[in-house]
Design an enzyme around this catalytic site. Structure first.
Site, PDB file in Angstrom:
ATOM      1  N   SER A   8       0.973  -1.280  -0.047  1.00 21.11           N
ATOM      2  CA  SER A   8       0.064   0.094   0.103  1.00 21.11           C
ATOM      3  C   SER A   8       0.760   1.202   0.151  1.00 21.11           C
ATOM      4  O   SER A   8       1.704   1.499   0.730  1.00 21.11           O
ATOM      5  CB  SER A   8      -1.037   0.083   1.390  1.00 21.11           C
ATOM      6  OG  SER A   8      -1.437   1.219   1.366  1.00 21.11           O
ATOM      7  N   HIS A  31      -1.385  -1.256  -4.121  1.00 14.96           N
ATOM      8  CA  HIS A  31      -2.602  -1.133  -3.404  1.00 14.96           C
ATOM      9  C   HIS A  31      -2.917   0.569  -3.276  1.00 14.96           C
ATOM     10  O   HIS A  31      -1.937   0.924  -2.763  1.00 14.96           O
ATOM     11  CB  HIS A  31      -2.624  -1.543  -2.044  1.00 14.96           C
ATOM     12  CG  HIS A  31      -3.996  -1.848  -1.329  1.00 14.96           C
ATOM     13  ND1 HIS A  31      -5.029  -2.514  -1.614  1.00 14.96           N
ATOM     14  CD2 HIS A  31      -4.232  -0.955  -0.427  1.00 14.96           C
ATOM     15  CE1 HIS A  31      -5.934  -2.233  -0.794  1.00 14.96           C
ATOM     16  NE2 HIS A  31      -5.599  -1.604   0.017  1.00 14.96           N
ATOM     17  N   ASP A  33      -4.985   3.263  -1.815  1.00 14.71           N
ATOM     18  CA  ASP A  33      -5.852   3.458  -0.918  1.00 14.71           C
ATOM     19  C   ASP A  33      -6.691   4.967  -1.148  1.00 14.71           C
ATOM     20  O   ASP A  33      -6.039   5.935  -0.984  1.00 14.71           O
ATOM     21  CB  ASP A  33      -5.444   3.664   0.571  1.00 14.71           C
ATOM     22  CG  ASP A  33      -5.155   2.201   1.088  1.00 14.71           C
ATOM     23  OD1 ASP A  33      -5.996   1.335   1.046  1.00 14.71           O
ATOM     24  OD2 ASP A  33      -4.177   1.895   1.431  1.00 14.71           O
ATOM     25  N   MET A  35      -9.573   7.643  -0.083  1.00 15.42           N
ATOM     26  CA  MET A  35     -10.073   7.904   1.225  1.00 15.42           C
ATOM     27  C   MET A  35     -10.819   9.309   0.836  1.00 15.42           C
ATOM     28  O   MET A  35     -10.204  10.147   0.443  1.00 15.42           O
ATOM     29  CB  MET A  35      -9.445   7.887   2.404  1.00 15.42           C
ATOM     30  CG  MET A  35      -8.639   6.498   2.659  1.00 15.42           C
ATOM     31  SD  MET A  35      -7.735   6.850   4.215  1.00 15.42           S
ATOM     32  CE  MET A  35      -6.715   5.076   4.236  1.00 15.42           C
ATOM     33  N   HIS A  64      -8.400   0.630  -3.705  1.00 15.65           N
ATOM     34  CA  HIS A  64      -9.110   0.313  -2.543  1.00 15.65           C
ATOM     35  C   HIS A  64     -10.071   1.655  -2.161  1.00 15.65           C
ATOM     36  O   HIS A  64      -9.234   2.310  -1.709  1.00 15.65           O
ATOM     37  CB  HIS A  64      -8.387  -0.110  -1.335  1.00 15.65           C
ATOM     38  CG  HIS A  64      -9.263  -0.547  -0.046  1.00 15.65           C
ATOM     39  ND1 HIS A  64      -8.538  -0.510   0.921  1.00 15.65           N
ATOM     40  CD2 HIS A  64     -10.648  -0.700   0.035  1.00 15.65           C
ATOM     41  CE1 HIS A  64      -9.611  -0.724   2.012  1.00 15.65           C
ATOM     42  NE2 HIS A  64     -10.796  -0.744   1.515  1.00 15.65           N
ATOM     43  N   MET A  66     -12.183   3.748  -0.243  1.00 16.86           N
ATOM     44  CA  MET A  66     -12.911   3.910   1.266  1.00 16.86           C
ATOM     45  C   MET A  66     -13.628   5.186   1.198  1.00 16.86           C
ATOM     46  O   MET A  66     -13.280   6.100   1.550  1.00 16.86           O
ATOM     47  CB  MET A  66     -11.822   3.776   2.436  1.00 16.86           C
ATOM     48  CG  MET A  66     -11.294   2.505   2.490  1.00 16.86           C
ATOM     49  SD  MET A  66      -9.730   2.636   3.437  1.00 16.86           S
ATOM     50  CE  MET A  66      -8.626   2.777   2.100  1.00 16.86           C
ATOM     51  N   MET A 135     -11.075  -6.738   5.689  1.00 18.07           N
ATOM     52  CA  MET A 135     -10.384  -5.948   6.257  1.00 18.07           C
ATOM     53  C   MET A 135      -9.964  -6.402   7.724  1.00 18.07           C
ATOM     54  O   MET A 135     -10.783  -6.989   8.477  1.00 18.07           O
ATOM     55  CB  MET A 135     -11.169  -4.506   6.503  1.00 18.07           C
ATOM     56  CG  MET A 135     -11.175  -3.549   5.406  1.00 18.07           C
ATOM     57  SD  MET A 135      -9.833  -3.107   4.544  1.00 18.07           S
ATOM     58  CE  MET A 135      -8.840  -2.101   5.769  1.00 18.07           C
ATOM     59  N   ASP A 173      -6.162  -7.117   4.325  1.00 14.42           N
ATOM     60  CA  ASP A 173      -5.672  -5.577   4.229  1.00 14.42           C
ATOM     61  C   ASP A 173      -5.470  -4.913   5.870  1.00 14.42           C
ATOM     62  O   ASP A 173      -6.729  -4.677   6.220  1.00 14.42           O
ATOM     63  CB  ASP A 173      -6.500  -4.817   3.317  1.00 14.42           C
ATOM     64  CG  ASP A 173      -5.905  -3.254   3.453  1.00 14.42           C
ATOM     65  OD1 ASP A 173      -4.759  -2.958   3.790  1.00 14.42           O
ATOM     66  OD2 ASP A 173      -6.524  -2.705   2.631  1.00 14.42           O
TER      67      ASP A 173
HETATM   68  C1  DX5 Z   1      -6.152   1.119   5.736  1.00 14.88           C
HETATM   69  C2  DX5 Z   1      -5.708   0.892   4.419  1.00 14.88           C
HETATM   70  C3  DX5 Z   1      -4.616  -0.223   4.187  1.00 14.88           C
HETATM   71  C4  DX5 Z   1      -3.353   0.347   5.016  1.00 14.88           C
HETATM   72  C5  DX5 Z   1      -2.427  -0.728   5.457  1.00 14.88           C
HETATM   73  O1  DX5 Z   1      -7.362   1.723   5.700  1.00 14.88           O
HETATM   74  O2  DX5 Z   1      -6.716   0.340   3.565  1.00 14.88           O
HETATM   75  O3  DX5 Z   1      -4.520  -0.459   2.955  1.00 14.88           O
HETATM   76  O4  DX5 Z   1      -2.478   1.250   3.967  1.00 14.88           O
HETATM   77  O5  DX5 Z   1      -1.438  -0.371   6.047  1.00 14.88           O
HETATM   78  P1  DX5 Z   1      -0.618  -1.431   6.901  1.00 14.88           P
HETATM   79  O6  DX5 Z   1      -0.160  -2.281   6.278  1.00 14.88           O
HETATM   80  O7  DX5 Z   1       0.265  -0.374   7.432  1.00 14.88           O
HETATM   81  O8  DX5 Z   1      -1.453  -1.577   8.156  1.00 14.88           O
HETATM   82 ZN    ZN Z   2      -6.452  -0.624   1.738  1.00 15.00          ZN
END
Ligand code: DX5
Ligand code: ZN
Length: 239
Positions: A8, A31, A33, A35, A64, A66, A135, A173
């Site tokens: 990520s 990956h 993310d 948000m 991903h 969110m 998750m 994840d």
């Molecule tokens: C959290 C994200 C993850 C995050 C994982 O909301 O969806 O993808 O980046 O990070 P680590 O591996 O540090 O938990």
């Molecule tokens: Zn993620």
């Protein structure tokens, strides 16, 4: 299915994202993310940034989302060249319609579940998706601790997938490290997102290789469970 390691970039250096993508060129995908500060209390990037990063990335994009209202926004992430787009079941109004739209746009469709969301209501949707994301932390931030309480759900999802024979990836994840990847892989996951454990390492490529080999070894050792929907305690002890 083979083991996939998707770092990520949430834990990467945001001032050097092209370079940070090059540092994970041996990964199966990056990956990404997304948000929106509504579905989760954090804000990252949108389609124009993802589009430009994809143009310079040596690896495919596993996006991903969110975000609230993925029904409206998710197709844009397929249109900017993402290989897969995962949206949250808790946020989508019409998940089947959305998964079909994503596939028609040429992306793989992923369905994500927060740690406390049950998998069972979504098992009938397996033919509509290419990836199920469980998750293993509350979404929103990198660097959190893996929630062991999600392991039974990973096991049930893996059994349902194996029983169905439908080729759907089972992604986890959050909090994936050299220690927790073994538990998640033994439970049945085959695709691992790792942010801080890859970008926090001195050599991200070596961290990817180590995670991949641990994940492979744990998957080889595991015995698939058969999921009947019945708890062991509910089974009769017929003589
Ligand atoms: C959290 C994200 C993850 C995050 C994982 O909301 O969806 O993808 O980046 O990070 P680590 O591996 O540090 O938990
Ligand atoms: Zn993620």
């Amino acid at each position: 299915m083979s083991v996939a390691i998707n770092p990520s970039i949430l834990s990467a250096d945001f001032a050097n994202l092209q370079h940070e993508l090059e540092r994970i060129s041996t990964a199966d995908a990056a990956h990404i993310d997304v948000m929106d500060n509504h579905f989760v209390p954090n804000l990252t990037w949108g389609p124009p940034v993802v589009k430009r990063l994809r143009e310079v990335s040596p690896v495919p994009f596993d996006v991903h989302l969110m975000i609230d209202d993925p029904d409206r926004w998710a197709p844009q992430y397929a249109d900017v060249g993402s290989e897969s787009v995962t949206f949250h079941a808790e946020a989508a109004t019409a998940p089947i319609k959305l998964a079909r739209t994503l596939r028609e746009s040429g992306a793989k469709a992923g369905l994500a579940l927060r740690p406390a969301t049950a998998v069972e209501p979504y098992l009938d949707l397996l033919t509509e998706i290419d990836m199920l994301l469980i998750m293993t932390v509350e979404p929103g931030f990198g660097g959190q601790k893996f929630l062991d309480v999600t392991l039974p759900k990973i096991r049930r999802a893996a059994s349902a997938l194996e029983g169905s024979g439908i080729p759907v990836r089972l992604q986890v994840d959050g909090g994936i490290t050299e220690e927790t990847i073994v538990r998640a892989a033994e439970a049945g996951a085959d695709c691992f997102v790792a942010g801080s454990s890859v970008y926090g390492a001195e050599d991200p490529q070596a961290a990817i290789a180590a995670l991949r080999s641990l994940g492979k070894r744990a998957r080889k050792k595991r015995r698939p469970h058969s999921y009947t929907g019945i708890n062991i305690s509910d089974e009769c002890s017929c003589s």
